[in-house]
Design a protein around this motif. Structure first.
Motif, PDB file in Angstrom:
ATOM      1  N   UNK A  52       1.139  -1.174  -0.126  1.00 14.71           N
ATOM      2  CA  UNK A  52       0.056  -0.117  -0.040  1.00 14.71           C
ATOM      3  C   UNK A  52       0.863   1.325  -0.033  1.00 14.71           C
ATOM      4  N   UNK A  53       1.813   1.336   0.720  1.00 13.41           N
ATOM      5  CA  UNK A  53       2.877   2.274   0.621  1.00 13.41           C
ATOM      6  C   UNK A  53       3.502   2.548  -0.634  1.00 13.41           C
ATOM      7  N   UNK A  54       3.927   1.524  -1.272  1.00 10.56           N
ATOM      8  CA  UNK A  54       4.514   1.649  -2.631  1.00 10.56           C
ATOM      9  C   UNK A  54       3.694   2.202  -3.442  1.00 10.56           C
ATOM     10  N   UNK A  55       2.596   1.671  -3.441  1.00  7.32           N
ATOM     11  CA  UNK A  55       1.453   2.258  -4.338  1.00  7.32           C
ATOM     12  C   UNK A  55       1.226   3.593  -4.098  1.00  7.32           C
ATOM     13  N   UNK A  56       1.100   4.154  -3.039  1.00  2.47           N
ATOM     14  CA  UNK A  56       0.886   5.745  -2.818  1.00  2.47           C
ATOM     15  C   UNK A  56       1.862   6.386  -2.971  1.00  2.47           C
ATOM     16  N   UNK A  57       3.130   6.099  -2.880  1.00  2.29           N
ATOM     17  CA  UNK A  57       4.081   6.800  -3.251  1.00  2.29           C
ATOM     18  C   UNK A  57       4.667   6.470  -4.914  1.00  2.29           C
ATOM     19  N   UNK A  58       4.143   5.515  -5.535  1.00  2.00           N
ATOM     20  CA  UNK A  58       4.333   5.489  -6.686  1.00  2.00           C
ATOM     21  C   UNK A  58       5.769   4.724  -7.038  1.00  2.00           C
ATOM     22  N   UNK A  59       6.017   3.873  -6.142  1.00  2.00           N
ATOM     23  CA  UNK A  59       7.554   2.964  -6.174  1.00  2.00           C
ATOM     24  C   UNK A  59       7.200   1.658  -6.453  1.00  2.00           C
ATOM     25  N   UNK A  60       8.255   1.066  -7.089  1.00  2.00           N
ATOM     26  CA  UNK A  60       7.898  -0.504  -7.152  1.00  2.00           C
ATOM     27  C   UNK A  60       8.980  -1.027  -6.186  1.00  2.00           C
ATOM     28  N   UNK A  61       8.519  -2.646  -6.316  1.00  2.00           N
ATOM     29  CA  UNK A  61       9.379  -3.119  -5.167  1.00  2.00           C
ATOM     30  C   UNK A  61      11.073  -2.982  -5.563  1.00  2.00           C
ATOM     31  N   UNK A  62      11.145  -3.070  -6.742  1.00  2.00           N
ATOM     32  CA  UNK A  62      12.691  -2.812  -6.899  1.00  2.00           C
ATOM     33  C   UNK A  62      13.339  -1.859  -6.548  1.00  2.00           C
ATOM     34  N   UNK A  63      12.645  -0.519  -6.263  1.00  2.00           N
ATOM     35  CA  UNK A  63      12.971   0.658  -5.678  1.00  2.00           C
ATOM     36  C   UNK A  63      12.990   0.660  -4.084  1.00  2.00           C
ATOM     37  N   UNK A  64      12.531  -0.495  -3.423  1.00  2.00           N
ATOM     38  CA  UNK A  64      12.737  -0.808  -2.166  1.00  2.00           C
ATOM     39  C   UNK A  64      13.706  -1.469  -1.280  1.00  2.00           C
ATOM     40  N   UNK A  65      13.941  -1.025  -0.245  1.00  2.00           N
ATOM     41  CA  UNK A  65      14.890  -1.694   0.559  1.00  2.00           C
ATOM     42  C   UNK A  65      14.321  -1.758   1.889  1.00  2.00           C
ATOM     43  N   UNK A  66      14.802  -2.863   2.602  1.00  2.00           N
ATOM     44  CA  UNK A  66      14.152  -3.208   4.044  1.00  2.00           C
ATOM     45  C   UNK A  66      15.159  -3.778   4.907  1.00  2.00           C
ATOM     46  N   UNK A  67      15.048  -3.354   6.281  1.00  2.00           N
ATOM     47  CA  UNK A  67      15.684  -4.174   7.244  1.00  2.00           C
ATOM     48  C   UNK A  67      14.871  -4.648   8.265  1.00  2.00           C
ATOM     49  N   UNK A  68      14.982  -6.114   8.563  1.00  2.00           N
ATOM     50  CA  UNK A  68      13.968  -6.457   9.608  1.00  2.00           C
ATOM     51  C   UNK A  68      14.770  -7.630  10.209  1.00  2.00           C
ATOM     52  N   UNK A  69      14.550  -8.229  11.255  1.00  2.00           N
ATOM     53  CA  UNK A  69      15.174  -9.094  12.184  1.00  2.00           C
ATOM     54  C   UNK A  69      14.477 -10.219  12.641  1.00  2.00           C
ATOM     55  N   UNK A  70      13.511 -10.652  12.180  1.00  2.00           N
ATOM     56  CA  UNK A  70      12.763 -11.962  12.605  1.00  2.00           C
ATOM     57  C   UNK A  70      11.489 -12.356  11.469  1.00  2.00           C
TER      58      UNK A  70
END
Length: 182
Positions: free
Chosen positions: A98-116
């Motif tokens: 939903x955030x990607x769609x709202x901002x007009x970004x694709x998954x390829x333009x996204x990074x993430x950091x998580x731990x679990x």
């Protein structure tokens, strides 16, 4: 220790326009502290917070998706100026979509950091995925980059520095922070 990200890591992260952050175990040490009155306390690193501010200055949108919600968490994210936040979200993938769609970004333009494990669906979709040094082994094995720092102890800042270096903004922002030279 100086920044020494490998060239292939920087190439993988160079097109990032949005960075998703988990809270517990990434921006905090993962501990949950309670006062005698049942209030939740969290410890945040100032270095990590400044890294999120630097991302904004570089044109990368910091976004938070967390399974928890608390007043201290809201106060911290408001102080950092984080505008894209989803609280109390166990299923993080639809929130990220939903955030990607709202901002007009694709998954390829996204990074993430998580731990679990709850972070794995987002980590497996983004163009660049990272985990703190003390993340669960399955998460560390699923990402492109594992920080040297632990969650709540500079892992998020290291991730931000990597993204800033990859997009070519690290030196400009550092020079601006140093101020004018004689």
């Amino acid at each position: 220790m100086p920044l020494d990200f490998q060239a292939e890591t920087l190439l993988a992260a160079q097109d990032v326009r949005i960075a998703f952050f988990d809270i517990d175990g990434v921006l905090t040490d993962g501990g949950v502290y309670f006062t005698e009155h049942g209030e939740t306390l969290k410890r945040f690193s100032i270095l990590d917070g400044y890294g999120l501010k630097l991302l904004r200055l570089a044109g990368i949108t910091p976004a938070v998706i967390t399974g928890r919600d608390s007043k201290p968490l809201r106060v911290r994210l408001e102080a950092l100026g984080i505008q894209h936040v989803r609280y109390g979200t166990e299923d993080k993938l639809p929130a990220a979509q939903a955030m990607l769609e709202q901002l007009g970004f694709g998954w390829h333009q996204a990074a993430a950091i998580g731990d679990d494990w709850p972070d794995l669906p987002v980590l497996s979709r983004v163009g660049f995925a990272a985990a703190p040094a003390n993340a669960h082994v399955e998460v560390r094995n699923a990402v492109s980059y594992v920080t040297r720092a632990r969650g709540g102890e500079g892992a998020a800042r290291e991730f931000c520095d990597l993204l800033l270096t990859a997009c070519g903004q690290y030196r400009r922002l550092l020079d601006a922070a140093r101020g004018p030279t004689q």
